[in-house]
Motif scaffolding. Structure first.
Motif, PDB file in Angstrom:
ATOM      1  N   ALA A  10       0.833  -1.207   0.000  1.00  0.00           N
ATOM      2  CA  ALA A  10       0.000   0.000   0.000  1.00  0.00           C
ATOM      3  C   ALA A  10       0.868   1.258   0.000  1.00  0.00           C
ATOM      4  N   ARG A  11       1.985   1.239   0.778  1.00  0.00           N
ATOM      5  CA  ARG A  11       2.885   2.387   0.826  1.00  0.00           C
ATOM      6  C   ARG A  11       3.538   2.600  -0.538  1.00  0.00           C
ATOM      7  N   GLN A  30      11.906   4.070  -7.107  1.00  0.00           N
ATOM      8  CA  GLN A  30      13.112   3.890  -6.297  1.00  0.00           C
ATOM      9  C   GLN A  30      12.914   4.408  -4.879  1.00  0.00           C
ATOM     10  N   LEU A  31      12.276   5.549  -4.738  1.00  0.00           N
ATOM     11  CA  LEU A  31      12.020   6.099  -3.412  1.00  0.00           C
ATOM     12  C   LEU A  31      11.123   5.158  -2.612  1.00  0.00           C
ATOM     13  N   ALA A  32      10.094   4.639  -3.264  1.00  0.00           N
ATOM     14  CA  ALA A  32       9.175   3.723  -2.592  1.00  0.00           C
ATOM     15  C   ALA A  32       9.880   2.433  -2.189  1.00  0.00           C
ATOM     16  N   LEU A  33      10.690   1.894  -3.074  1.00  0.00           N
ATOM     17  CA  LEU A  33      11.381   0.638  -2.780  1.00  0.00           C
ATOM     18  C   LEU A  33      12.462   0.804  -1.721  1.00  0.00           C
ATOM     19  N   ASN A  34      12.919   2.034  -1.514  1.00  0.00           N
ATOM     20  CA  ASN A  34      13.937   2.286  -0.496  1.00  0.00           C
ATOM     21  C   ASN A  34      13.338   2.722   0.832  1.00  0.00           C
ATOM     22  N   ALA A  41       8.752  10.980   0.147  1.00  0.00           N
ATOM     23  CA  ALA A  41       8.849  10.812  -1.301  1.00  0.00           C
ATOM     24  C   ALA A  41       8.283  12.026  -2.025  1.00  0.00           C
ATOM     25  N   ARG A  42       7.173  12.577  -1.532  1.00  0.00           N
ATOM     26  CA  ARG A  42       6.574  13.767  -2.155  1.00  0.00           C
ATOM     27  C   ARG A  42       7.586  14.912  -2.169  1.00  0.00           C
ATOM     28  N   ALA A  43       8.250  15.127  -1.040  1.00  0.00           N
ATOM     29  CA  ALA A  43       9.234  16.211  -0.955  1.00  0.00           C
ATOM     30  C   ALA A  43      10.390  15.982  -1.931  1.00  0.00           C
TER      31      ALA A  43
END
Length: 101
Positions: A10-11, A30-34, A41-43
């Motif tokens: 979900a994240r 990449q941001l999500a997987l890390n 991630a938005r920032a």
């Protein structure tokens, strides 16, 4: 599927579905997987340039462009690495510690 796995999925979905991810899809993934939160991630996505139509690196706001002689999708990692080395060196950037500019 465990609750932890469901929450992780979900994240990742939330991060990759952000409006700010448009034109920055690879970065969002990449941001999500890390492990970044949606707000982190938005920032980060807001600070990154949006890919122009076609998504080429040369279309970025910092003016780095790669020229390849192979048709799109057929370059290998050595070609890309060598091309970036040339671009960065031409812009006066050091590639390795102690290297002359």
């Amino acid at each position: 599927m465990t609750d932890v796995a469901k929450a992780e999925r979900a994240r990742i979905h939330a991060v990759t579905s952000l409006p700010e991810a448009a034109g920055r899809e690879a970065l969002a993934l990449q941001l999500a997987l890390n492990g970044l939160t949606t707000e982190q991630a938005r920032a980060a996505l807001l600070a990154a340039p949006v890919a122009a139509v076609g998504g080429r690196a040369g279309d970025s706001s910092i003016g780095l462009a790669l020229a390849t002689s192979k048709p799109e999708g057929q370059s290998n990692i050595r070609d890309v690495s060598a091309a970036w080395d040339g671009v960065l060196t031409a812009r006066g950037m050091r590639l390795r510690e102690g290297e002359e500019v």
